[in-house]
Design an enzyme around this catalytic site. Structure first.
Site, PDB file in Angstrom:
ATOM      1  N   ARG A  67       0.802  -1.220   0.000  1.00  0.00           N
ATOM      2  CA  ARG A  67       0.000   0.000   0.000  1.00  0.00           C
ATOM      3  C   ARG A  67       0.840   1.278   0.000  1.00  0.00           C
ATOM      4  O   ARG A  67       0.607   2.188  -0.795  1.00  0.00           O
ATOM      5  CB  ARG A  67      -0.910   0.075   1.246  1.00  0.00           C
ATOM      6  CG  ARG A  67      -2.169  -0.679   1.155  1.00  0.00           C
ATOM      7  CD  ARG A  67      -2.539  -1.185   2.529  1.00  0.00           C
ATOM      8  NE  ARG A  67      -1.544  -2.160   2.919  1.00  0.00           N
ATOM      9  CZ  ARG A  67      -1.651  -3.458   2.624  1.00  0.00           C
ATOM     10  NH1 ARG A  67      -2.695  -3.909   2.035  1.00  0.00           N
ATOM     11  NH2 ARG A  67      -0.682  -4.303   2.957  1.00  0.00           N
ATOM     12  N   THR A  68       1.797   1.365   0.919  1.00  0.00           N
ATOM     13  CA  THR A  68       2.506   2.637   1.082  1.00  0.00           C
ATOM     14  C   THR A  68       3.274   2.969  -0.192  1.00  0.00           C
ATOM     15  O   THR A  68       3.150   4.063  -0.747  1.00  0.00           O
ATOM     16  CB  THR A  68       3.445   2.570   2.303  1.00  0.00           C
ATOM     17  OG1 THR A  68       2.675   2.170   3.425  1.00  0.00           O
ATOM     18  CG2 THR A  68       4.088   3.908   2.575  1.00  0.00           C
ATOM     19  N   LYS A  95      26.308  -2.732  -0.117  1.00  0.00           N
ATOM     20  CA  LYS A  95      27.772  -2.706  -0.204  1.00  0.00           C
ATOM     21  C   LYS A  95      28.377  -1.949   0.964  1.00  0.00           C
ATOM     22  O   LYS A  95      29.581  -1.792   1.050  1.00  0.00           O
ATOM     23  CB  LYS A  95      28.210  -2.018  -1.505  1.00  0.00           C
ATOM     24  CG  LYS A  95      27.734  -2.687  -2.776  1.00  0.00           C
ATOM     25  CD  LYS A  95      28.292  -1.909  -3.971  1.00  0.00           C
ATOM     26  CE  LYS A  95      27.753  -2.417  -5.288  1.00  0.00           C
ATOM     27  NZ  LYS A  95      28.071  -1.497  -6.392  1.00  0.00           N
ATOM     28  N   ARG A 116      11.658   3.754   3.349  1.00  0.00           N
ATOM     29  CA  ARG A 116      11.250   2.835   4.426  1.00  0.00           C
ATOM     30  C   ARG A 116      12.437   1.939   4.736  1.00  0.00           C
ATOM     31  O   ARG A 116      13.012   1.322   3.830  1.00  0.00           O
ATOM     32  CB  ARG A 116      10.056   1.984   4.005  1.00  0.00           C
ATOM     33  CG  ARG A 116       9.786   0.835   4.974  1.00  0.00           C
ATOM     34  CD  ARG A 116       8.546   0.062   4.650  1.00  0.00           C
ATOM     35  NE  ARG A 116       7.345   0.814   4.968  1.00  0.00           N
ATOM     36  CZ  ARG A 116       6.114   0.303   4.894  1.00  0.00           C
ATOM     37  NH1 ARG A 116       5.943  -0.950   4.504  1.00  0.00           N
ATOM     38  NH2 ARG A 116       5.069   1.038   5.191  1.00  0.00           N
ATOM     39  N   HIS A 144       5.313   6.132  11.415  1.00  0.00           N
ATOM     40  CA  HIS A 144       4.776   5.992  10.056  1.00  0.00           C
ATOM     41  C   HIS A 144       3.843   7.207   9.838  1.00  0.00           C
ATOM     42  O   HIS A 144       2.623   7.079   9.817  1.00  0.00           O
ATOM     43  CB  HIS A 144       4.011   4.668   9.965  1.00  0.00           C
ATOM     44  CG  HIS A 144       3.716   4.204   8.579  1.00  0.00           C
ATOM     45  ND1 HIS A 144       3.864   5.000   7.465  1.00  0.00           N
ATOM     46  CD2 HIS A 144       3.265   2.994   8.126  1.00  0.00           C
ATOM     47  CE1 HIS A 144       3.510   4.300   6.396  1.00  0.00           C
ATOM     48  NE2 HIS A 144       3.152   3.092   6.761  1.00  0.00           N
TER      49      HIS A 144
HETATM   50  C1  NCD Z   1       1.851  -0.932   8.278  1.00  0.00           C
HETATM   51  C2  NCD Z   1       3.353  -0.776   8.389  1.00  0.00           C
HETATM   52  O1  NCD Z   1       4.097  -1.086   7.446  1.00  0.00           O
HETATM   53  O2  NCD Z   1       3.762  -0.315   9.442  1.00  0.00           O
HETATM   54  N1  NCD Z   1       1.422  -1.179   6.963  1.00  0.00           N
HETATM   55  C3  NCD Z   1       1.221  -0.122   6.115  1.00  0.00           C
HETATM   56  O3  NCD Z   1       2.106   0.663   5.838  1.00  0.00           O
HETATM   57  N2  NCD Z   1      -0.023   0.061   5.650  1.00  0.00           N
HETATM   58  C4  NCD Z   1       1.286  -1.911   9.243  1.00  0.00           C
HETATM   59  C5  NCD Z   1       1.824  -3.323   9.281  1.00  0.00           C
HETATM   60  O4  NCD Z   1       2.717  -3.698   8.521  1.00  0.00           O
HETATM   61  O5  NCD Z   1       1.310  -4.088  10.097  1.00  0.00           O
END
Ligand code: NCD
Length: 328
Positions: A67-68, A95, A116, A144
């Site tokens: 999703r993100t 590396k 991320r 997040h």
């Molecule tokens: C969340 C995350 O990655 O922190 N997912 C997301 O970004 N929608 C929640 C999760 O992974 O449980």
């Protein structure tokens, strides 16, 4: 129709890194949500704009994401921009390159970057090196922020009530970065929090302390069945298997809570059931058809929110000389 921000509104965001939800004021949130509301039609009707034409977004994901990552990339493409990406083994982090250097390098290619990574400090070091705006898409179990914005947008969307919200969080409150960020954000709005978890997965005490200091109420319990009737919103989280050092500890706590149709019968008719997803067994699939289940709506809202953030930090909403400001 075109949309522009006033100079003041634009200045709040232009070139800004989005690293923590703690950096957002209610005024910032108002601007992001108004803009997301404007972009919603483009998302729903699958229309491409040319607002970000010529600009490049780099997405760098060193942990799994559906999703993100795809909502940032979709958002950038809908805004008329382009996307490049790096993941796991395809980057020089493997590396031994530092986050600062990676920030320096990739900001020579891209106009805005999304990272991320499982290390909490990664995002700050990456942003230090970068000469363009950096957005945090999850730094370990810490934060997040863009998920928190889309969660709050979803809570408020189409609902009148905003004050004295009663929200329950259930599941992994220790490692769940999504739960951490939305809790911090709701700390701004005199919320009553119900933290429902196994004793080993409680909300970190520093976050509980912070929201109490902001005048919020906190109730900590292990009992979902007795608490659910009191809630306006229930935010369910996955137990974060990847953060456990010992799998037997994970196995012991992974199935403590499950929302099924029986549990939903105990809840308010106006409850909003949220989940950042992915969902494992913590919400039964039969619950999806309950009108109170709003987790797939959150996914759509995520695109509009991320479009708003990309447009704001990149400065494409500045009012051109001689043009009239519309909507803001
Ligand atoms: C969340 C995350 O990655 O922190 N997912 C997301 O970004 N929608 C929640 C999760 O992974 O449980």
């Amino acid at each position: 129709m075109s949309i522009y921000l006033s100079k003041n509104e634009q200045a709040r965001f232009l070139g800004r890194h989005i690293l923590s939800i703690a950096d957002f004021t209610p005024e910032d949130i108002h601007i992001v949500f108004k803009l997301a509301g404007y972009f919603e039609d483009y998302v729903k009707n699958r229309i491409q704009m040319d607002l970000m034409k010529g600009l490049i977004l780099a997405t760098l994901f060193f942990e799994p994401s559906t999703r993100t990552r795809l909502s940032f990339e979709t958002g950038m493409l809908r805004l008329g921009g382009s996307v490049i990406n790096a993941t796991g083994t395809s980057s020089s982090l493997e590396k031994g390159e530092s986050f600062q250097d990676m920030g320096k390098v990739v900001s020579r290619f891209a106009d805005v970057m999304v990272l991320r990574h499982p290390l909490e400090s990664s995002i700050h070091q990456f942003a230090e090196g970068s000469s363009v705006p950096v957005i945090n898409a999850g730094n370990g179990s810490n934060e997040h922020p863009t998920q928190a914005l889309l969660d709050l947008y979803s809570i408020w969307h189409g609902r009148v009530q905003t004050k004295n919200l009663k929200i329950g969080f259930v599941g992994d409150l220790k490692f769940g970065r999504a739960a951490h960020s939305i809790t911090k954000l709701l700390g701004l709005y005199k919320t009553h929090f119900y933290f429902i978890s196994h004793p080993t997965l409680r909300m970190p005490p520093e976050i509980t302390k912070q929201v109490k200091a902001q005048g919020c109420k906190v109730t900590e319990t292990e009992n979902l069945a007795d608490t659910i009737k009191d809630l306006d919103v229930l935010y369910v989280t996955r137990v974060q298997k990847e953060r456990f050092t010992d799998l037997s500890t994970y196995e012991a706590v992974k199935s403590c809570y499950r929302i099924d149709p029986q549990m939903m019968k105990k809840a308010n008719l106006s409850l909003s059931l949220l989940h950042p997803l992915p969902r494992l067994d913590e919400i039964a699939v039969e619950v999806d058809k309950d009108p109170r289940a709003r987790y797939f709506e959150q996914v759509t809202n995520g695109v509009a929110i991320r479009m708003a953030l990309l447009a704001l930090v990149s400065g494409r909403l500045a009012e051109p000389a001689g043009e009239k400001t519309i909507g803001f």
